[in-house]
Motif scaffolding. Structure first.
Motif, short mmCIF file in Angstrom:
data_model
loop_
_atom_site.label_atom_id
_atom_site.label_comp_id
_atom_site.label_asym_id
_atom_site.label_seq_id
_atom_site.Cartn_x
_atom_site.Cartn_y
_atom_site.Cartn_z
N UNK A 46 0.83 -1.20 0.00
CA UNK A 46 0.00 0.00 0.00
C UNK A 46 0.87 1.25 0.00
N UNK A 47 0.28 2.34 -0.46
CA UNK A 47 0.95 3.64 -0.36
C UNK A 47 0.18 4.45 0.67
N UNK A 48 0.87 4.89 1.73
CA UNK A 48 0.20 5.54 2.83
C UNK A 48 1.18 6.36 3.66
N UNK A 49 0.64 7.07 4.64
CA UNK A 49 1.47 7.77 5.62
C UNK A 49 1.71 6.84 6.79
N UNK A 50 2.92 6.81 7.29
CA UNK A 50 3.26 5.99 8.46
C UNK A 50 3.68 6.90 9.61
N UNK A 51 3.14 6.61 10.75
CA UNK A 51 3.48 7.37 11.95
C UNK A 51 4.07 6.40 12.97
N UNK A 52 5.33 6.60 13.29
CA UNK A 52 6.00 5.78 14.29
C UNK A 52 5.82 6.44 15.65
N UNK A 53 5.43 5.68 16.65
CA UNK A 53 5.14 6.25 17.97
C UNK A 53 5.93 5.56 19.06
N UNK A 54 6.01 6.24 20.19
CA UNK A 54 6.60 5.64 21.38
C UNK A 54 5.70 5.98 22.56
N UNK A 55 5.44 4.99 23.42
CA UNK A 55 4.57 5.19 24.57
C UNK A 55 5.41 5.37 25.83
N UNK A 56 5.10 6.42 26.58
CA UNK A 56 5.83 6.71 27.82
C UNK A 56 4.82 6.85 28.95
N UNK A 57 5.30 6.69 30.18
CA UNK A 57 4.44 6.81 31.36
C UNK A 57 4.31 8.26 31.79
N UNK A 58 3.14 8.61 32.32
CA UNK A 58 2.90 9.94 32.84
C UNK A 58 1.93 9.90 33.99
N UNK A 59 1.52 11.07 34.46
CA UNK A 59 0.56 11.15 35.56
C UNK A 59 -0.44 12.27 35.28
N UNK A 60 -1.71 11.99 35.54
CA UNK A 60 -2.77 12.98 35.39
C UNK A 60 -2.84 13.79 36.69
N UNK A 61 -2.62 15.09 36.58
CA UNK A 61 -2.59 15.91 37.78
C UNK A 61 -3.22 17.27 37.49
N UNK A 62 -2.93 18.24 38.35
CA UNK A 62 -3.46 19.58 38.18
C UNK A 62 -2.30 20.55 37.95
N UNK A 63 -2.56 21.60 37.17
CA UNK A 63 -1.49 22.52 36.79
C UNK A 63 -1.10 23.44 37.94
N UNK A 64 0.13 23.93 37.88
CA UNK A 64 0.57 25.04 38.72
C UNK A 64 0.58 24.80 40.20
N UNK A 209 1.44 15.15 33.24
CA UNK A 209 2.86 15.44 33.42
C UNK A 209 3.67 14.19 33.11
N UNK A 210 4.74 14.39 32.35
CA UNK A 210 5.64 13.30 32.00
C UNK A 210 7.06 13.68 32.39
N UNK A 211 7.73 12.79 33.12
CA UNK A 211 9.17 12.92 33.34
C UNK A 211 9.83 12.17 32.19
N UNK A 212 10.17 12.89 31.13
CA UNK A 212 10.64 12.28 29.89
C UNK A 212 12.14 12.09 29.92
N UNK A 213 12.57 10.86 29.63
CA UNK A 213 13.99 10.57 29.55
C UNK A 213 14.65 11.49 28.53
N UNK A 214 15.80 12.04 28.90
CA UNK A 214 16.47 12.98 27.99
C UNK A 214 16.82 12.34 26.65
N UNK A 215 16.98 11.01 26.61
CA UNK A 215 17.25 10.34 25.33
C UNK A 215 16.07 10.48 24.37
#
Length: 346
Positions: A46-64, A209-215
């Motif tokens: 097929x000819x299509x658009x491909x989106x490569x993704x990565x799943x990371x852990x986070x937390x649902x919280x409140x801002x500020x 909020x996600x504490x994202x690995x610098x890599x």
């Protein structure tokens, strides 16, 4: 390294499916050969658009989130419950039965406001709040006039505060908006002192909020769209609203702060609920793609696909590109949209 890892995943998928290792008879030119057995199943290129993704852990919280400190010494006689919402004009806590009241503003109360104080934006901030609470007779500007004094005395009488006409940090805390109590640092009957933390509060808007690995820092771009899986399987669309610029190290892991605003409020009311965030790592547009399981590992290295043409098949070596949603980008001599490739039978 990531591409190597993905290639390894492809090899494993092919092995599990029972695909045999292929050998090109002419050294990798894609020579046609009779099929040893009928191809059990095929899938189209097929000819299509491909989106490569990565799943990371986070937390649902409140801002500020921020801390609220006492402005005077005394005994704490009332504290709000955790999770309570406090709006303008309401008490954050009470010391010796006297309330410390929330008013809206970005400038902290850094001096006592009273007759004779110099003009300034903090005076205007106080007057704007008094007006919003229904007091009048003064002009909202940066000057503390006698009319302002009278409005302050009336407000103090209504709130059960000493009617001095002076406003200080024992009476008022300025915060940008209504707050939600996320933590209570003191206890009723306990002593407090100026500068001692009493409450932890946050805004009312939910954020992820996600504490994202610098890599993986390149995956987080301000404004980028993401998908968040919330507790209970609920999925929500969101957008990255801030990416930290200062790395922090916790338990040998170096991360940056990433905050995500959801497009609509989630059903769950849980704070600090664990979530999974799907980030886009690569986007390829208008490419040839086949199911990952169509890849064959070649003995001399690399990958190929088995092109099915009627009752005959031929092996074509390919270069793999982006992966996404079970598909993989391929390039190879003579490949075109609509061709059939072999895949393991289900």
């Amino acid at each position: 390294m990531r591409r190597v890892a993905l290639a390894g995943a492809c090899l494993l998928a092919v092995a599990v499916a029972g695909a045999a290792v292929a050998v090109l008879a002419d050294g990798g030119t894609g020579v046609a050969a009779p099929a040893a057995a009928a191809v059990p199943a095929t899938a189209p290129i097929t000819r299509q658009d491909l989106i490569d993704t990565k799943t990371v852990d986070g937390a649902l919280t409140y801002e500020g989130e921020r801390q609220v400190a006492a402005g005077a010494a005394g005994t704490l006689t009332w504290l709000p419950d955790e999770g309570a919402v406090v709006r303008r004009g309401r008490s954050l806590f009470r010391t010796d039965r006297r309330p410390t009241v929330l008013m809206y503003g970005k400038l902290p109360l850094y001096r006592t406001l009273q007759l004779g104080v110099g003009d300034g934006p903090d005076v205007e901030q106080l007057e704007r709040n008094l007006a919003a609470l229904g007091y009048d007779g003064f002009t909202v500007d940066d000057e503390f006039t006698y009319a302002t004094y009278q409005a302050v005395v009336e407000w103090q009488e209504d709130r059960g505060l000493p009617e001095t006409g002076r406003v200080d940090a024992a009476q008022v805390v300025f915060l940008p908006s209504a707050v939600r109590v996320t933590g209570v640092r003191g206890e009723v009957g306990g002593r407090t002192a100026p500068g001692r933390q009493v409450l932890a509060v946050s805004g009312l808007d939910r954020v992820v909020h996600v504490d994202l690995d610098t890599d993986d820092q390149t995956l987080a771009r301000k404004g980028a769209k993401v998908t968040v899986e919330l507790p209970g399987g609920e999925k929500a669309a969101g957008r990255i609203t801030s990416v930290g610029t200062v790395a922090k190290t916790v338990k040998e892991s170096t991360t940056v702060d990433v905050d995500i605003t959801l497009d609509k409020a989630p059903r769950t009311k849980l704070d600090q609920a664990p979530v999974e965030v799907e980030l886009v790592s690569e986007r390829r547009e208008d490419v040839l793609a086949v199911p990952v399981e169509a890849l064959l590992a070649l003995r001399e290295g690399g990958f190929g696909v088995e092109v099915v043409e009627g009752v005959r098949t031929r092996l074509v070596p390919v270069e793999v590109g982006a992966f996404g949603s079970g598909m993989v980008e391929i390039t190879g001599a003579g490949l075109a949209e609509g061709m059939k490739v072999g895949v393991p039978a289900e």
